[in-house]
Scaffold this active site. Sequence first.
Site, PDB file in Angstrom:
ATOM      1  N   CYS A  92     -16.335  17.655  63.327  1.00 44.47           N
ATOM      2  CA  CYS A  92     -15.576  16.402  63.226  1.00 44.47           C
ATOM      3  C   CYS A  92     -15.931  15.334  64.251  1.00 44.47           C
ATOM      4  O   CYS A  92     -16.167  14.181  63.876  1.00 44.47           O
ATOM      5  CB  CYS A  92     -14.088  16.697  63.338  1.00 44.47           C
ATOM      6  SG  CYS A  92     -13.467  17.515  61.882  1.00 44.47           S
ATOM      7  N   ALA A 128     -13.884  20.007  81.253  1.00 41.98           N
ATOM      8  CA  ALA A 128     -15.299  19.656  81.270  1.00 41.98           C
ATOM      9  C   ALA A 128     -16.075  20.790  80.614  1.00 41.98           C
ATOM     10  O   ALA A 128     -15.690  21.957  80.705  1.00 41.98           O
ATOM     11  CB  ALA A 128     -15.767  19.456  82.696  1.00 41.98           C
ATOM     12  N   GLY A 157     -13.282  24.894  51.674  1.00 41.77           N
ATOM     13  CA  GLY A 157     -13.937  25.006  52.969  1.00 41.77           C
ATOM     14  C   GLY A 157     -12.957  25.249  54.107  1.00 41.77           C
ATOM     15  O   GLY A 157     -11.858  25.778  53.898  1.00 41.77           O
ATOM     16  N   GLU A 173     -10.024  24.005  64.404  1.00 41.73           N
ATOM     17  CA  GLU A 173     -10.450  25.359  64.068  1.00 41.73           C
ATOM     18  C   GLU A 173     -10.043  26.333  65.167  1.00 41.73           C
ATOM     19  O   GLU A 173     -10.029  25.981  66.341  1.00 41.73           O
ATOM     20  CB  GLU A 173     -11.961  25.382  63.848  1.00 41.73           C
ATOM     21  CG  GLU A 173     -12.301  24.734  62.528  1.00 41.73           C
ATOM     22  CD  GLU A 173     -13.790  24.659  62.286  1.00 41.73           C
ATOM     23  OE1 GLU A 173     -14.522  25.555  62.729  1.00 41.73           O
ATOM     24  OE2 GLU A 173     -14.215  23.695  61.641  1.00 41.73           O
TER      25      GLU A 173
END
Length: 491
Positions: free
Chosen positions: A290, A282, A27, A179
């Site tokens: 995760c 923000a 994965g 990622e």
Amino acid sequence: MNGYTEEPYYIRSLNMTIKKICCIGAGYVGGPTCSVIAYKCPKIQVTVVDISKERIAQWNSDKLPIFEPGLEDIVKECRGRNLYFSADVDTGIREADLIIISVNTPTKMYGLGKGRAADLKYIEASARRIAEVSQKSKIVVEKSTVPVKAAESITNILKANVKPGVKYQVLSNPEFLAEGTAINDLLYPDRVLIGGEQSLEGHEAVEALSFVYQNWVPKEKIITMNTWSSELSKLAANAFLAQKISSINAMSAVCEATGADVNEVAHAIGTDSRIGNKFLKASVGFGGSCFQKDVLNLVYLCECLNLHEVAVYWQQVITINEYQRRRFSNRIIECLFNTVTNKKIAIFGFAFKKDTGDTRESAAIYISKYLMEEGANVRVYDPKVEKDQIILEMTHPNICEDKERVRELLTVSEDPYVAATGTHALVICTEWDEFVTLDYKKIYDSMLKPAFVFDGRLILNHQELIDIGFHVETIGKRLNRGSVYRPASST
Ligand code: UDX
Ligand code: ADP
């Protein structure tokens, strides 16, 4: 510099050296991690196995199953040399000296701990498979994020099913890659964490894995500790990062109510080296596979340990994240004259952040859902996410009750200009670079008036948009736009 392992580390207690590594799970974590190990350790044979034949076929093709800058080059260089992708899980396990468990540990959606605990069924299935097929001693590395003491469960399963003469050492070696920057994070990690059993055998196994990493990671960056500290450190790191985002997002609400500017506040506090300037952007809320999962996992752990106040504290990080998504959606509805029924709204960006095609827990899913619940026609454009994936997310049972209704209200577009044409509003959900340089005059001309832009990522040049004629709303800031309509509830 390769070659640190000229003489591979001999593990006396297991009577072996690490020549073959098998990774269970091809994965987002297993694929890039093992590609980098193979790239940096040409003398080690690395085989990545997966129960999904389709995923393995993709790893063996020209179009890899995940998009990660730099990954393709590494895979192309190593595949067939010392990197293999295979659906033959048992052979991979049997031949390996070291096994990395890198399977998914999603939030449990049923039974005890539903909605919070990590579902360890894939980890357990992997441990059972290892015990079943192994004929020689092995080091088993838990790479997937797991609750504290999962290594103990893996050890128990292995020990209860052990074959004569076979020994195991279980290590915790959590992954910190993000990622979009996975390859860079793997090549130049801030630290590598290895947790092991506090025994001579445990120490040897930790050293052996450390030796593999030393092929490219400076020794001082490799931190070793006991297994539980290592397991908890991973949860703690993600909880702290998520908390930082929820903290600035909470501040963004105060900014909107007071006239302060969240970017200015973030800059001011970020220059304090004790706070640091990272993870203070923000946004419309954090997503990804995760943060939410790991914080919920931590909350559940605290509850099980009777640490009620600690559990409530960390739960608040999730509550603020949900509040931020809801707050932003409500603002869109309020600005569009308190109704979006039958209105067309373009959603720019569906990935949970830029430079990835991953959509897991993406804020865009929730914004689209809330808007569709109000009857809006939503048109999604994302430069990397495929149409099928968007439909899959939006028709998931956790997200929608009526798939047909979603199919009616949702359109996916391959062109941002087409997506925006004829819409009432444009909503930025992902901070893709290309959104900054679009021709907004052209977009404005093609939209219904008044034309609204809701910048959920604070990436656009707001003054330029206002000058074109847009009504602009953004997170954490009131824009000075004279007499432009402002809903009562957001002032
Ligand atoms: C995270 C951790 O960073 C990584 O160390 C861990 O191994 C896995 O989880 P990832 O989920 O890939 O990585 O992405 P990350 O860059 O951390 O961003 C998570 C979410 O937070 C994204 O939706 C991002 O847009 C959002 N975010 C991040 C903000 O809203 N503001 C910020 O300042 C930073
Ligand atoms: P992550 O983000 O943690 O890497 P992914 O869902 O991207 O999670 O990948 C996990 C992979 O693990 C999937 O491709 C899944 O098919 C694989 N997997 C799950 N259980 C097993 C198992 N028992 N044996 C082999 N592969 C498995």
